[in-house]
Motif scaffolding. Structure first.
Motif, PDB file in Angstrom:
ATOM      1  N   MET A 148       0.824  -1.205   0.000  1.00 53.34           N
ATOM      2  CA  MET A 148       0.000   0.000   0.000  1.00 53.34           C
ATOM      3  C   MET A 148       0.860   1.258   0.000  1.00 53.34           C
ATOM      4  SD  MET A 148      -2.962  -1.159  -0.293  1.00 53.34           S
ATOM      5  CE  MET A 148      -3.846   0.370  -0.092  1.00 53.34           C
ATOM      6  N   SER A 149       1.997   1.214   0.702  1.00 50.26           N
ATOM      7  CA  SER A 149       2.881   2.378   0.743  1.00 50.26           C
ATOM      8  C   SER A 149       3.494   2.657  -0.622  1.00 50.26           C
ATOM      9  CB  SER A 149       4.005   2.148   1.767  1.00 50.26           C
ATOM     10  OG  SER A 149       3.470   1.996   3.063  1.00 50.26           O
ATOM     11  N   VAL A 150       3.935   1.568  -1.291  1.00 48.56           N
ATOM     12  CA  VAL A 150       4.530   1.735  -2.625  1.00 48.56           C
ATOM     13  C   VAL A 150       3.513   2.290  -3.599  1.00 48.56           C
ATOM     14  CG1 VAL A 150       5.527   0.502  -4.587  1.00 48.56           C
ATOM     15  CG2 VAL A 150       6.271  -0.042  -2.266  1.00 48.56           C
ATOM     16  N   LEU A 151       2.290   1.747  -3.552  1.00 48.81           N
ATOM     17  CA  LEU A 151       1.248   2.230  -4.450  1.00 48.81           C
ATOM     18  C   LEU A 151       0.915   3.691  -4.173  1.00 48.81           C
ATOM     19  CD1 LEU A 151      -1.177  -0.845  -4.475  1.00 48.81           C
ATOM     20  CD2 LEU A 151       0.318  -0.082  -6.336  1.00 48.81           C
TER      21      LEU A 151
ATOM     22  N   GLY B 291       2.674  12.471  -7.447  1.00 56.11           N
ATOM     23  CA  GLY B 291       3.665  13.123  -8.287  1.00 56.11           C
ATOM     24  C   GLY B 291       3.576  14.621  -8.132  1.00 56.11           C
ATOM     25  N   SER B 292       4.682  15.276  -8.390  1.00 55.96           N
ATOM     26  CA  SER B 292       4.707  16.727  -8.281  1.00 55.96           C
ATOM     27  C   SER B 292       3.948  17.347  -9.435  1.00 55.96           C
ATOM     28  CB  SER B 292       6.161  17.205  -8.284  1.00 55.96           C
ATOM     29  OG  SER B 292       6.210  18.605  -8.332  1.00 55.96           O
TER      30      SER B 292
ATOM     31  N   GLY C 192       4.530  12.875 -18.796  1.00 56.32           N
ATOM     32  CA  GLY C 192       5.546  13.441 -19.668  1.00 56.32           C
ATOM     33  C   GLY C 192       6.343  14.540 -18.978  1.00 56.32           C
ATOM     34  N   VAL C 193       7.651  14.565 -19.211  1.00 59.07           N
ATOM     35  CA  VAL C 193       8.528  15.585 -18.626  1.00 59.07           C
ATOM     36  C   VAL C 193       8.459  16.828 -19.497  1.00 59.07           C
ATOM     37  CG1 VAL C 193      10.890  16.178 -17.967  1.00 59.07           C
ATOM     38  CG2 VAL C 193      10.045  13.851 -17.638  1.00 59.07           C
TER      39      VAL C 193
ATOM     40  N   VAL D 235       7.648   9.086 -11.821  1.00 60.86           N
ATOM     41  CA  VAL D 235       6.417   8.425 -11.391  1.00 60.86           C
ATOM     42  C   VAL D 235       6.053   7.305 -12.362  1.00 60.86           C
ATOM     43  CG1 VAL D 235       3.948   8.759 -10.974  1.00 60.86           C
ATOM     44  CG2 VAL D 235       5.589  10.486 -10.223  1.00 60.86           C
ATOM     45  N   LYS D 236       6.198   7.564 -13.675  1.00 63.06           N
ATOM     46  CA  LYS D 236       5.894   6.530 -14.672  1.00 63.06           C
ATOM     47  C   LYS D 236       6.830   5.345 -14.509  1.00 63.06           C
ATOM     48  CE  LYS D 236       3.919   4.674 -18.231  1.00 63.06           C
ATOM     49  NZ  LYS D 236       3.808   5.398 -19.515  1.00 63.06           N
TER      50      LYS D 236
END
Length: 276
Positions: free
Chosen positions: A23-26, A32-33, A194-195, A243-244
């Motif tokens: 759950m923490s990883v998810l 995301g910023s 996308g960056v 994040v991706k």
């Protein structure tokens, strides 16, 4: 009995710990910023005086051109207007008719082969410059009063957008010019992954030399950049953010983690029911 109870408690703790870890990883992967999502964040403070010019695409090797010559006497212009016959079927009979204008392929040296005139070098010229050059070449073959008008059009002007966009692909440009933002709009804009500040532009010049340029969509000064307008065969690559990458890792391991956790919970439940 004490050993078995201890094992049961340890299995419970391990199962609960595994669930908590997943759950923490998810949760972290889903956070995301958003500070780098907006385009042109400094648009109120930039000087746009440098962008006050109209862009003209230049003819490059492998471009496809249509060239039309018009004058007072259609017969005088006819030898310079090559057309490709198209076939049509009427009552089960195939007939040929005047169809599309002939397309001239610019070779690697920037030349085309034009009727009567022969080889003309158009590489590196704008559309207006090419029209003036072709006009000067055909004038000696016409009466002075004809005053020929030459129209040059680029066909098959293509750019590609790949990476983190909604609809990656290769797009044909009909207006002979396109900006970075218009190209991204054709591709459905960047995804949330996308960056924005590290867009890569891959470009090939008239000599075949490749170069890579980095664009920052967060910076409104992109409008003043020489790379704001795209050239023929440009490629835009949108890199994925962290994040991706995290989501990709989570996606490949989520099934394994849940399977292992399910087995641990089942074993713990079985031992608890047996030993209680």
């Amino acid at each position: 009995m004490i050993i078995i109870q201890t094992m049961t408690m340890n299995l419970k703790r391990l199962a609960l710990g595994s669930v908590a870890a997943i759950m923490s990883v998810l949760f972290l992967a889903s956070c995301g910023s958003t500070k780098d999502v907006a385009y042109f964040q400094n648009s109120r403070s930039i000087d746009l005086s440098q962008s006050q010019y109209l862009y003209d695409a230049r003819i490059m090797p492998k471009d496809q051109l249509t060239i039309t010559v018009s004058c007072i006497n259609d017969e005088a212009a006819a030898p310079f207007n090559m057309t490709v016959p198209t076939s049509s079927t009427t009552n089960s009979h195939s007939t040929n008719s005047q169809g599309m204008l002939h397309t001239y392929l610019v070779d690697n040296q920037g030349n085309i082969s034009f009727p009567i005139i022969g080889t003309i070098h158009l590489g590196g010229l704008t559309k207006a410059e090419a029209e003036q050059l072709v006009q000067s070449k055909i004038k000696p073959y016409m009466a002075e009063e004809e005053r020929p008008i030459v129209t040059v059009r680029m066909t098959g002007y293509q750019i590609s957008v790949i990476g983190e966009v909604s609809r990656p692909g290769t797009f044909t440009v009909s207006r002979e010019k396109i900006t970075v933002l218009e190209a991204l709009a054709q591709a459905g804009d960047l995804t949330i992954y996308g960056v924005r500040n590290n867009v890569q532009l891959i470009r090939e010049d008239a000599n075949g030399q490749k170069s890579i340029h980095f664009l920052d969509l967060n910076d409104a000064n992109l409008i003043n950049s020489p790379y704001y307008y795209l050239q023929q065969n440009d490629v835009l690559y949108i890199t994925p953010n962290k994040v991706k990458a995290q989501n990709s890792s989570v996606g490949s391991m989520t099934t394994l983690w849940f399977s292992a956790t399910s087995i641990l919970i089942s074993l713990t439940s079985l031992l608890y029911n047996i030993l209680r």
